[in-house]
Structure formats: structure tokens, C-alpha cells
Design a protein around this motif. Structure first.
Motif, PDB file in Angstrom:
ATOM      1  N   LEU A  82      -0.461   1.566 -97.935  1.00  0.00           N
ATOM      2  CA  LEU A  82      -0.564   0.900 -96.636  1.00  0.00           C
ATOM      3  C   LEU A  82      -1.957   0.326 -96.418  1.00  0.00           C
ATOM      4  N   GLU A  83      -2.977   1.052 -96.849  1.00  0.00           N
ATOM      5  CA  GLU A  83      -4.334   0.534 -96.730  1.00  0.00           C
ATOM      6  C   GLU A  83      -4.507  -0.733 -97.561  1.00  0.00           C
ATOM      7  N   ARG A  84      -3.931  -0.748 -98.746  1.00  0.00           N
ATOM      8  CA  ARG A  84      -4.031  -1.933 -99.596  1.00  0.00           C
ATOM      9  C   ARG A  84      -3.239  -3.097 -99.000  1.00  0.00           C
ATOM     10  N   SER A  85      -2.105  -2.798 -98.379  1.00  0.00           N
ATOM     11  CA  SER A  85      -1.325  -3.843 -97.702  1.00  0.00           C
ATOM     12  C   SER A  85      -2.134  -4.449 -96.569  1.00  0.00           C
ATOM     13  N   ALA A  86      -2.859  -3.605 -95.838  1.00  0.00           N
ATOM     14  CA  ALA A  86      -3.688  -4.101 -94.736  1.00  0.00           C
ATOM     15  C   ALA A  86      -4.799  -5.003 -95.265  1.00  0.00           C
ATOM     16  N   TYR A 109       3.825  13.075 -95.723  1.00  0.00           N
ATOM     17  CA  TYR A 109       3.627  11.710 -95.211  1.00  0.00           C
ATOM     18  C   TYR A 109       4.335  11.541 -93.866  1.00  0.00           C
ATOM     19  N   ALA A 110       5.571  12.017 -93.780  1.00  0.00           N
ATOM     20  CA  ALA A 110       6.355  11.877 -92.552  1.00  0.00           C
ATOM     21  C   ALA A 110       5.760  12.669 -91.399  1.00  0.00           C
ATOM     22  N   ALA A 111       5.211  13.852 -91.708  1.00  0.00           N
ATOM     23  CA  ALA A 111       4.694  14.715 -90.645  1.00  0.00           C
ATOM     24  C   ALA A 111       3.564  14.056 -89.874  1.00  0.00           C
ATOM     25  N   GLY A 112       2.757  13.238 -90.528  1.00  0.00           N
ATOM     26  CA  GLY A 112       1.648  12.589 -89.837  1.00  0.00           C
ATOM     27  C   GLY A 112       1.817  11.093 -89.691  1.00  0.00           C
ATOM     28  N   ILE A 117      -0.178   5.810 -88.616  1.00  0.00           N
ATOM     29  CA  ILE A 117       0.008   4.383 -88.361  1.00  0.00           C
ATOM     30  C   ILE A 117      -0.931   3.918 -87.249  1.00  0.00           C
ATOM     31  N   ALA A 118      -1.026   4.700 -86.187  1.00  0.00           N
ATOM     32  CA  ALA A 118      -1.927   4.352 -85.082  1.00  0.00           C
ATOM     33  C   ALA A 118      -3.375   4.288 -85.555  1.00  0.00           C
ATOM     34  N   ALA A 119      -3.769   5.232 -86.414  1.00  0.00           N
ATOM     35  CA  ALA A 119      -5.138   5.250 -86.931  1.00  0.00           C
ATOM     36  C   ALA A 119      -5.410   4.037 -87.813  1.00  0.00           C
ATOM     37  N   LEU A 120      -4.438   3.643 -88.636  1.00  0.00           N
ATOM     38  CA  LEU A 120      -4.597   2.465 -89.485  1.00  0.00           C
ATOM     39  C   LEU A 120      -4.743   1.199 -88.648  1.00  0.00           C
ATOM     40  N   GLU A 121      -3.957   1.084 -87.597  1.00  0.00           N
ATOM     41  CA  GLU A 121      -4.074  -0.083 -86.727  1.00  0.00           C
ATOM     42  C   GLU A 121      -5.460  -0.155 -86.101  1.00  0.00           C
ATOM     43  N   ALA A 122      -5.956   0.994 -85.661  1.00  0.00           N
ATOM     44  CA  ALA A 122      -7.265   1.028 -85.017  1.00  0.00           C
ATOM     45  C   ALA A 122      -8.387   0.673 -85.988  1.00  0.00           C
ATOM     46  N   SER A 123      -8.264   1.125 -87.238  1.00  0.00           N
ATOM     47  CA  SER A 123      -9.347   0.915 -88.205  1.00  0.00           C
ATOM     48  C   SER A 123      -9.310  -0.452 -88.874  1.00  0.00           C
TER      49      SER A 123
END
Length: 266
Positions: A82-86, A109-112, A117-123
Motif C-alpha cells: 500500500l505504501e508503494r501504491s501511494a 493485517y485485518a486487525a489494524g 488506512i487512516a494513518a496512511l492517508e494522513a502520512s
């Protein structure tokens, strides 16, 4: 406001990402969504940028490699993918990364997932639009008998995501009313995969208008309720016997979208 219509590179498989840009430009699509997959070119940001610039078709979204058959693309660690996709989306000027909810066996992965996702959007400043999926079921058995293969849930409208993707083929497979799902998503609805389905157990990705989802009424609904996201045609053309047949399906899908979006918007 005129809503733009893009083309997913998945719509031309087994042709390549390069063919998708060529078809999009020739047919008059407004943008392209890049499905990062087994096509090596789709994994290379510089190559995708060259295609976009050559055909003068912008990239509106990057679809992260989270399908069953792309589990090893860009490694096996889901957050790294996901980071690489971003990073690809940032480099291409695409505001959206489309991502599926985790499979049930990806428990950590599912538990968090929602918080991650919210953290990735913010960063990153990129919108991660989480896509609705469906329960896996056999034949014509009722929806309630489906096996839950996605976590926290296949119906992402029930989650706490800031941005979501509505896929009409997945909605047909889950036998979900698409207008009701769109309304549940509300302002969180950021991305639409325009396609169709018959309501059977298989995820079909039919040309819009050839199934039972009510793709036309949904487009008219979005056009009159202030939807400001991306609309992307994502159909299955792998059974087309010729390139001409594939191009005809792509052209029909674009014409369908333009016809039903041609209403007065607020």
C-alpha cells in the motif's frame, strides 16, 4: 459539473497496460486507472508516466495489488504494497489508491486495517478508497449462506473509512441495492467501478447495462446528488475473440456512462 469517466487497465486484459492507454485515448476516455498486476509495465511508475504523457491521458487512480493472483506482486507484506501504491499515485498525480479489505487469513493485517488506512492517508495525502467486496457463495444459494472471506467486512459502507469505492459487479454478487449502498457511503464515496453483474455467485464485471444492478439509475443518482469522485469503467473483456470486439465493449461502456450522466447537476 461534468463528471469524468476513466478506464481501468484491467478492462483490456489479456492486452497490456500500454494497450489500455491507447484504447482510452482513441475512444475519448478522460483518464485511466492503473491496476498494478502481473503485467510488469503496470508495476513501473516511470513507464506508466511515459504512457500517460504520450497519450495525453491522466491517471486518476492506482489499484493496489491486493487480488488473489497479485498476492506476490511488490512482495507479500500488505502494508508495504500500500505504501508503494501511494508513492506511485503521488508520482503520477493520482489522488486515489483503490484497495480491497483484507482476506480473512490475513488476520494481523485485518486487525489494524481501518486505523492503518487512516494513518496512511494522513502520512501520504492520498485517498485510500476501500472497495466493497462480497460473500463467497456456491451456485444459487442465498446470500446468507455465503462464506465471509473479507475482514473486517465485505460491505465497506459499514466501516469507518474516510473514502470508499463502490464496485457494481461486487454489489451484484452480494445482491446489494447500489443506490442504497451509495447513500450509506454518502460523502465517503470517492470512486466508482462502473460495470454490471447478473446477481449470480460469480464476479462477472459485465458491460454496464447488461446486468441487474441498475447502473443507469445509479449514475443519474450520482449526477444529481453532487458526487465529485471518479467513475472508472472496469469490465471483463477477456472472452472477446477479437480486438475489435473488445474495443466495441469499451466504447459501449463509455457511451452508457455519458448517456446516464448527461443530466443537470447542482
Amino acid at each position: 459539473m461534468t463528471l469524468q469517466v476513466g478506464l481501468s487497465t484491467a478492462s483490456v486484459f489479456p492486452e497490456s497496460t500500454a494497450h489500455a492507454f491507447s484504447h482510452a485515448a482513441a475512444l475519448g476516455y478522460d483518464a485511466v486507472e492503473v491496476m498494478v498486476g502481473m503485467d510488469a509495465l503496470s508495476q513501473q511508475t516511470a513507464a506508466v508516466r511515459q504512457l500517460s504523457e504520450h497519450h495525453r491521458v491522466p491517471v486518476c487512480a492506482v489499484h493496489a495489488p491486493c487480488l488473489l493472483w497479485t498476492q506476490r506482486v511488490w512482495g507479500t507484506e500488505p502494508w508495504g504494497k500500500l505504501e508503494r501504491s501511494a508513492r506511485m499515485a503521488q508520482a503520477l498525480g493520482a489522488p486515489v489508491v483503490v484497495v480491497h479489505p483484507p482476506f480473512r487469513w490475513q488476520r494481523e493485517y485485518a486487525a489494524g486495517f481501518e486505523n492503518g488506512i487512516a494513518a496512511l492517508e494522513a502520512s501520504t495525502g492520498v485517498h485510500f478508497a476501500v472497495e466493497n467486496m462480497y460473500p463467497w457463495r456456491a451456485g444459487a444459494r442465498p446470500r446468507s449462506s455465503g462464506m465471509e472471506m473479507y475482514m473486517p467486512h465485505w460491505d465497506v459502507s459499514l466501516g469507518h473509512y474516510a473514502h470508499t469505492t463502490l464496485d457494481l459487479s461486487h454489489a451484484a454478487t452480494s445482491r446489494t441495492d447500489v443506490v442504497e449502498m451509495a447513500d450509506r457511503m454518502g460523502d465517503r464515496l470517492r470512486h466508482l467501478h462502473l460495470t454490471d453483474g447478473s446477481g449470480g455467485a460469480r464476479d462477472e464485471h459485465l458491460v454496464p447495462g447488461r446486468g441487474i444492478t441498475g447502473a443507469g439509475p445509479l449514475l443519474r443518482h450520482l449526477a444529481t446528488t453532487g458526487f465529485a469522485g471518479s467513475i472508472v469503467v472496469e469490465i471483463n473483456t477477456r472472452r472477446c475473440s477479437t480486438v475489435e470486439e473488445r474495443v466495441a465493449d469499451l466504447a459501449e461502456s463509455l457511451a452508457f456512462a455519458r448517456e446516464h450522466l448527461a443530466v443537470t447537476t447542482p
